[in-house]
Design a protein around this motif. Sequence first.
Motif, short mmCIF file in Angstrom:
data_model
loop_
_atom_site.label_atom_id
_atom_site.label_comp_id
_atom_site.label_asym_id
_atom_site.label_seq_id
_atom_site.Cartn_x
_atom_site.Cartn_y
_atom_site.Cartn_z
N UNK A 222 3.93 17.97 -3.75
CA UNK A 222 4.69 18.99 -4.50
C UNK A 222 3.75 20.08 -5.03
N UNK A 223 2.59 19.67 -5.53
CA UNK A 223 1.62 20.66 -6.03
C UNK A 223 1.11 21.56 -4.92
N UNK A 224 0.97 21.00 -3.74
CA UNK A 224 0.51 21.79 -2.59
C UNK A 224 1.63 22.65 -2.00
N UNK B 158 0.84 -1.21 0.00
CA UNK B 158 0.00 0.00 0.00
C UNK B 158 0.87 1.25 0.00
N UNK B 159 1.91 1.25 0.83
CA UNK B 159 2.81 2.40 0.87
C UNK B 159 3.50 2.62 -0.47
N UNK C 170 3.82 7.16 -5.41
CA UNK C 170 3.79 7.91 -6.67
C UNK C 170 2.58 8.84 -6.80
N UNK C 171 1.55 8.61 -5.99
CA UNK C 171 0.39 9.50 -5.99
C UNK C 171 0.58 10.65 -5.02
N UNK D 177 6.10 15.77 4.85
CA UNK D 177 4.84 15.21 5.33
C UNK D 177 4.53 13.88 4.66
N UNK D 178 5.58 13.21 4.14
CA UNK D 178 5.38 11.92 3.50
C UNK D 178 4.92 10.84 4.45
#
Length: 371
Positions: free
Chosen positions: A79-81, A66-67, A72-73, A104-105
């Motif tokens: 980055x966009x935020x 799951x991680x 990749x999502x 915040x990964x």
Amino acid sequence: MFSPSVDGRRKTLIIQGLDPVNIFHYLHMLIDRYFKRQEVPVRGRKEKMEGIVLAAGKSLLLSFIITALLGPIAIPALRRLKFGQHVRDDGPASHLSKAGTPTMGGIFFLAGIAVAGVFMAARFPEGVLLLATLLGFGLIGFIDDFLKIALRRPLGLRAREKLAGQFLIAALLAFLAVSTLGRGTDVVIPFSLKTVELGMSAYMVFAMVTVVAAANAVNLTDGLDGLAAGVTAVVSLAFVVVALVLNRAGVALIMAAVAGGCLGFLLFNRHPARVFMGDTGSLALGGALGAAAVLTRSELFLLIIGGVYVLETLSVMVQVFSFQVFGRRVLRMSPLHHHFELGNWSENRIVVTFVGATVLFSVIGVAGLAR
């Protein structure tokens, strides 16, 4: 390896193959003897152990997958935020190039751990409590990260606010462990398996300090690409073994999920890192380790197994004390990993060395279960 069988009051040891299940089974019987747990038939216990070991493997694999799929999502979204890492000017100069790397990964490996935990450990009360503690500390870290990064508040949560939240969650954990799960208020001494009874008040303080200290020690360790995730993966696996030996299936399943989440995160966090875990991840991981120690009565074992965390924390304390009292620094920079970094060690060399040391510490710590 040795596998015990019961003949009346006598226990004989039968030599069998080097089967990991037999190893856990023997250690389990050994610990039962000293903790004076109720005996159950050997065959039934071994079959149960096999099932738990298999479930732990599934929990680790599910969390890892799951991680790995969420990375990749989540990374492009962060980055966009514009949730990029702020690099301090007083840190190593080589870290300046990391400015802007998504942070915040911890959000996406905590999601992997949570899903695996719910699927695999929901029927175990100690597993649910451990998972709740992990997510609670993760929430504190998330709020801190959000304030610093999204709202541009340099210091995030104030230190007293962060500690208040951590001690509150740790207090709830300790109270429920004692009052609901029958954890007791004693502390086990490594390599002797003797116990020291603290009483409710003293144990509550001890447990709270253990959990909060673990959370902040992992936070200090999170300073190089892959360091905190790599070290914590090994420590988590050690606590899977501890939990299996001490018959805490729920703890074993959650810690296996933590290990899987860390390994999945390393796909993106190894040098050069594409994402950092932030306080969201580091506080959650440390809180989980402290909670696992409390629930398995192995708080003092955590000091050994988590030896790298201890050294990182001590390096900061010694550095501050030396500078304030004597006006000079003992290390080039603290925490300890920065000392080696300024000594021209590469990040990869430091991480491999610290992870290798953690493997050694873990073997010693787990060996402390037997005398």
